[in-house]
Design an enzyme around this catalytic site. Structure first.
Site, mmCIF file in Angstrom:
data_model
loop_
_atom_site.group_PDB
_atom_site.id
_atom_site.type_symbol
_atom_site.label_atom_id
_atom_site.label_comp_id
_atom_site.label_asym_id
_atom_site.label_seq_id
_atom_site.Cartn_x
_atom_site.Cartn_y
_atom_site.Cartn_z
ATOM 1 N N VAL A 132 43.209 36.226 34.322
ATOM 2 C CA VAL A 132 42.168 35.562 35.118
ATOM 3 C C VAL A 132 42.528 35.878 36.569
ATOM 4 O O VAL A 132 43.496 35.337 37.106
ATOM 5 C CB VAL A 132 42.157 34.042 34.867
ATOM 6 C CG1 VAL A 132 41.138 33.356 35.789
ATOM 7 C CG2 VAL A 132 41.833 33.746 33.408
ATOM 8 N N PRO A 133 41.767 36.800 37.196
ATOM 9 C CA PRO A 133 42.274 37.492 38.392
ATOM 10 C C PRO A 133 42.154 36.690 39.682
ATOM 11 O O PRO A 133 41.370 37.034 40.571
ATOM 12 C CB PRO A 133 41.388 38.747 38.438
ATOM 13 C CG PRO A 133 40.102 38.305 37.814
ATOM 14 C CD PRO A 133 40.439 37.283 36.777
ATOM 15 N N CYS A 134 42.956 35.656 39.827
ATOM 16 C CA CYS A 134 42.901 34.858 41.044
ATOM 17 C C CYS A 134 43.398 35.643 42.252
ATOM 18 O O CYS A 134 43.150 35.248 43.395
ATOM 19 C CB CYS A 134 43.690 33.552 40.869
ATOM 20 S SG CYS A 134 45.413 33.803 40.446
ATOM 21 N N HIS A 135 44.058 36.785 41.990
ATOM 22 C CA HIS A 135 44.482 37.624 43.125
ATOM 23 C C HIS A 135 43.277 38.273 43.823
ATOM 24 O O HIS A 135 43.421 38.816 44.902
ATOM 25 C CB HIS A 135 45.462 38.700 42.648
ATOM 26 C CG HIS A 135 44.924 39.595 41.574
ATOM 27 N ND1 HIS A 135 44.955 39.262 40.243
ATOM 28 C CD2 HIS A 135 44.303 40.802 41.643
ATOM 29 C CE1 HIS A 135 44.399 40.231 39.525
ATOM 30 N NE2 HIS A 135 43.992 41.174 40.356
ATOM 31 N N ARG A 136 42.088 38.190 43.208
ATOM 32 C CA ARG A 136 40.896 38.783 43.828
ATOM 33 C C ARG A 136 40.171 37.804 44.748
ATOM 34 O O ARG A 136 39.081 38.094 45.240
ATOM 35 C CB ARG A 136 39.928 39.291 42.744
ATOM 36 C CG ARG A 136 40.498 40.476 41.973
ATOM 37 C CD ARG A 136 39.594 40.945 40.839
ATOM 38 N NE ARG A 136 40.357 41.809 39.937
ATOM 39 C CZ ARG A 136 40.106 41.958 38.638
ATOM 40 N NH1 ARG A 136 39.092 41.313 38.093
ATOM 41 N NH2 ARG A 136 40.863 42.739 37.899
#
Lengths: 193, 155
Positions: free
Chosen positions: A155-159
């Protein structure tokens, strides 16, 4: 004798799975950033522990919040490990893994589900995520939801960045966030922030 | 109430002890099966376990129940054992005797566990007490009552 105990433990884990008692299966996986913890339930991937997080604490937390039937079962996580390896090699831009969202509730879960739809190589702001989750003014809460993401990387919270493009924060440390965004081609090798 | 640790921790901490004790109680051939039965039963019951303060004792008690089941299931067949006990008779109790084990299996749970832990695994009273979650005095009493009853039944 220790070999026979190890074999017996492996057999036991397999039988526990057969009998439907493998509530939480976990394994450790290598990554370019250090060892990850991967944990799944019968519903799907429930937790990804980043290298700077204490594995024992994460397992104790899973025992308390999901089920104490927590067992090391690497095979159960083969597919997750395979997809993550490909992702780190730049060969996979979308994970195809069932997810178990139970560790986040309410607004946080809505934010994380919105984050999960940000395509590879793109970024969004915390404000946009707050709006997608149904409350544009809850920007800070959206930031907290990102910070508490139980399934980072997948779940790409780095985006998610600050409005204006500043990096904001990351549970795995900012250098990791930068490196992931570089991997996805969003950031140059020497980012402005 | 102590929080239950991840079951893997229980497995890692106690698998060796359980296997060692089962080797002693049922021999090499039966130990692996009893090991599986012990930990599967433990895992089944684990989420509802109310007291996590003596997990080793809890596991050893289950292991002994499984060892007794194993002996019972084997009936009168000879049991292959890795090591033959040096002392065949102790306190008037023959070391490995199916009729005896069947009688042990018929004892009330605490007496049965005390006898099995003492003579199956050679545990001292203090460890039997830990396994049963009672005082050493109570362990001694259970052992004594169990033995008395066995002597009567087997006389």
């Amino acid at each position: 004798m220790s070999t026979s105990v190890d074999t017996a433990i492996d057999r036991f884990t397999a039988r526990a799975a057969e009998e439907g008692m493998l509530d939480v299966a976990y394994t450790r996986a290598d990554s370019p950033f250090g060892p990850l913890l991967l944990a799944k339930t019968k519903r799907g991937l429930v937790r990804v522990g980043l290298p700077n997080q204490d594995t024992d604490e994460l397992l104790v937390d899973l025992a308390e919040r999901v089920s104490p039937r927590v067992l090391e079962a690497p095979q159960a996580l083969d597919e997750a490990r395979r997809e993550l390896d490909l992702y780190f090699e730049g060969k996979l831009d979308s994970f195809d893994l069932p997810l178990d969202w139970r560790l986040s509730g309410g607004f946080r879960q809505r934010v994380l589900r919105a984050i999960n739809r940000i395509p590879y190589g793109q970024t969004r702001s915390y404000t946009e995520m707050a709006r997608k989750a149904g409350n544009e003014r809850a920007v800070r809460a959206a930031g907290t939801a990102c910070g508490s993401n139980p399934i980072p990387l997948v779940v790409p919270c780095h985006r998610v960045l600050r409005t204006g493009g500043a990096l904001g924060g990351y549970g795995g440390g900012l250098p990791m966030k930068e490196a992931l965004l570089q991997l996805e081609g969003v950031l140059d090798e020497s980012p402005a922030s | 109430m102590t929080a239950l640790p991840p079951f893997q921790t229980v497995l890692d901490d106690h698998a060796k002890a359980v296997m060692a004790i089962l080797h002693g109680a049922v021999g090499r051939d039966g130990a692996e099966d009893c090991f599986q039965e012990t930990f599967l039963a433990a895992l089944r019951a684990y989420p509802k376990l109310e007291d996590a303060s003596n997990l080793r004792g809890w596991l050893l008690t289950i292991a002994h129940r499984k060892a007794i089941d194993h002996h019972r299931a084997r009936g009168r067949n000879p049991v292959p054992v890795a090591e033959v006990a040096e002392v065949a008779v102790e306190d008037g109790i023959p070391a490995r005797d199916e009729q005896l084990w069947a009688a042990v299996g018929g004892l009330p749970p605490k007496q049965r566990a005390a006898v099995a832990l003492r003579y199956g695994s050679d545990l001292p009273h203090s460890e039997i007490a830990a396994a049963l979650g009672c005082s050493p005095e109570a362990a001694r009493r259970n052992l004594h009552e169990g033995l008395k009853r066995l002597r009567k039944e087997l006389a």
